[in-house]
Design an enzyme around this catalytic site. Structure first.
Site, mmCIF file in Angstrom:
data_model
loop_
_atom_site.group_PDB
_atom_site.id
_atom_site.type_symbol
_atom_site.label_atom_id
_atom_site.label_comp_id
_atom_site.label_asym_id
_atom_site.label_seq_id
_atom_site.Cartn_x
_atom_site.Cartn_y
_atom_site.Cartn_z
ATOM 1 N N LYS A 6 0.854 -1.189 0.000
ATOM 2 C CA LYS A 6 0.000 0.000 0.000
ATOM 3 C C LYS A 6 0.882 1.229 0.000
ATOM 4 O O LYS A 6 1.976 1.208 0.558
ATOM 5 C CB LYS A 6 -0.864 0.037 1.267
ATOM 6 C CG LYS A 6 -2.115 0.868 1.124
ATOM 7 C CD LYS A 6 -3.252 0.015 0.619
ATOM 8 C CE LYS A 6 -4.557 0.774 0.553
ATOM 9 N NZ LYS A 6 -5.667 -0.169 0.370
ATOM 10 N N GLY A 15 -20.447 6.537 5.731
ATOM 11 C CA GLY A 15 -19.582 7.046 4.665
ATOM 12 C C GLY A 15 -20.217 6.780 3.320
ATOM 13 O O GLY A 15 -20.330 5.637 2.890
HETATM 14 N N1 PHE Z 1 -7.936 0.485 -2.843
HETATM 15 C C1 PHE Z 1 -8.794 -0.646 -3.022
HETATM 16 C C2 PHE Z 1 -8.460 -1.743 -2.009
HETATM 17 O O1 PHE Z 1 -7.899 -1.504 -0.974
HETATM 18 C C3 PHE Z 1 -8.796 -1.136 -4.435
HETATM 19 C C4 PHE Z 1 -7.442 -1.467 -5.013
HETATM 20 C C5 PHE Z 1 -6.930 -2.711 -4.894
HETATM 21 C C6 PHE Z 1 -6.703 -0.540 -5.693
HETATM 22 C C7 PHE Z 1 -5.744 -3.057 -5.454
HETATM 23 C C8 PHE Z 1 -5.493 -0.882 -6.231
HETATM 24 C C9 PHE Z 1 -4.999 -2.125 -6.109
HETATM 25 O O2 PHE Z 1 -8.812 -2.865 -2.170
#
Ligand code: PHE
Length: 348
Positions: free
Chosen positions: A75, A176
């Site tokens: 992330k 939300g």
């Molecule tokens: N942000 C979203 C999640 O946490 C979707 C996502 C997944 C975006 C994978 C990019 C990559 O699942």
């Protein structure tokens, strides 16, 4: 903070132009390329941003594993000191895109809380490693797919935990009404659920309530409002020892990442008789959609139907947990462990 974390690496950069910190938390490459969304928010301190990135990255490892996609967990967080004007924001996104490109495929990203499809298009001008960008003006928004997956998860929980074959008349509180909460509320309304909506942004809340003819609750009262299903669809950490004591719902099933403040909160919910559908399972729809699309495993127009898989996985986990008399998070964690243990060894 990095030493205390079970992930693989953190890439950090201070963006002098905006005063923002960039953290790319790479949690696990065991199943494939570490992939996760890019979150942009104001944090009290850079350490709060790093902590969020680390926890969210671990959630992504579990998310990909729970839906059996060969993708790793990561992330990114763009931790702002204060909200940015449009030009500054675009500059930060371009520099962030160059950082992602410099990792040469060791990390891939997409949309998350605080970023938009348009932001992804800006990042994609600097790097190949963004999911969902078909063209500058054609970016797949994961929100509606995440929402469809959450809907299927709520249906599964209503069946397994509440013995209800349909959503008609079920009282669902959506916390939300943003990129996921709003399309979720629409899906629920279309199936006859009774909606209670809340949001910290009053204009956004009024807009959603008008559109759907739904009742609203004040953000501060949301967690103690009586309902059948509480669907947290905003920030994480909403379920704490304090808030769990005040819950008046029977099921918690929503899209927010990291809904539990600590893993012990799963046992607290269980002790109160509240069925908690693990966040990383029920909110995997966006990841699933972008993952299938990126691998050429599904056509764009068939993606919504593929979200039925989320309902199946939620059902399996809730049934396994009910049999064992344990919190569903434990059954979900075992499933993730099984998938990770079966992963072939990858040389970096
Ligand atoms: N942000 C979203 C999640 O946490 C979707 C996502 C997944 C975006 C994978 C990019 C990559 O699942």
């Amino acid at each position: 903070m990095i030493a205390d974390w079970d992930g693989e690496a953190v890439v950090s950069r201070f963006d002098r132009e905006t005063g923002a910190w960039i953290f790319v938390a790479i949690h696990s490459s065991a199943l494939g390329t570490p992939t996760g969304g890019t979150r942009m928010r104001v944090y009290p301190t850079p350490a709060d941003g790093l902590r969020d990135a680390q926890r969210l990255a671990a959630g992504m490892t579990a998310k990909w594993a729970s839906i059996d996609l060969p993708v790793g967990g990561a992330k990114a967080v763009l931790a702002l000191r204060s909200p940015l004007a449009r030009e500054e924001r675009q500059g930060l996104l371009r520099r962030y895109g160059r950082l992602v490109e410099s990792l040469q495929g060791a990390f891939a990203t997409g949309e998350d809380l605080g970023t938009t499809p348009a932001d992804m298009a800006v990042i994609a001008t600097a790097t190949r490693f963004v999911h969902g960008v078909v063209a500058a003006d054609d970016v797949v928004d994961p929100g509606p797919f995440t929402a469809r997956g959450v809907l299927r998860g709520i249906e599964a929980a209503a069946r397994v935990a509440l013995g209800r074959a349909e959503l008609q008349g079920l009282v669902v509180l959506v916390q939300g009404v943003g990129d996921v909460g709003l399309p979720l509320a629409r899906e629920l309304a279309a199936r006859g659920a009774r909606l209670l909506l809340t949001d910290v942004d009053e204009d956004r809340l009024a807009g959603a309530a008008d559109e759907l003819g739904a009742a609203t609750v004040r953000a501060a009262d949301a967690l103690a409002a009586p309902c059948d299903v509480l669907a947290p669809c905003a920030v994480g950490g909403v379920l704490t020892a304090e808030t769990i004591a005040t819950l008046r719902c029977r099921v918690v099933a929503g899209s927010a990442n990291n809904q539990l403040a600590t893993s012990e909160d799963a046992a607290r919910l269980h002790a109160r008789g509240v069925v908690y559908v693990p966040d990383y399972v029920i909110n995997a729809g966006g990841a699933l959609a972008l993952g299938l699309l990126g691998r050429g495993l599904a056509a764009r127009d068939e993606l919504l139907d593929r979200m039925d898989r989320i309902g199946e996985v939620v059902t399996e986990i809730l049934v396994e947990a009910a049999r064992a008399g344990e919190p569903p998070l434990h059954a979900a964690a075992r499933r993730v462990e099984r998938v990770l243990a079966a992963a072939p060894l990858r040389t970096p």
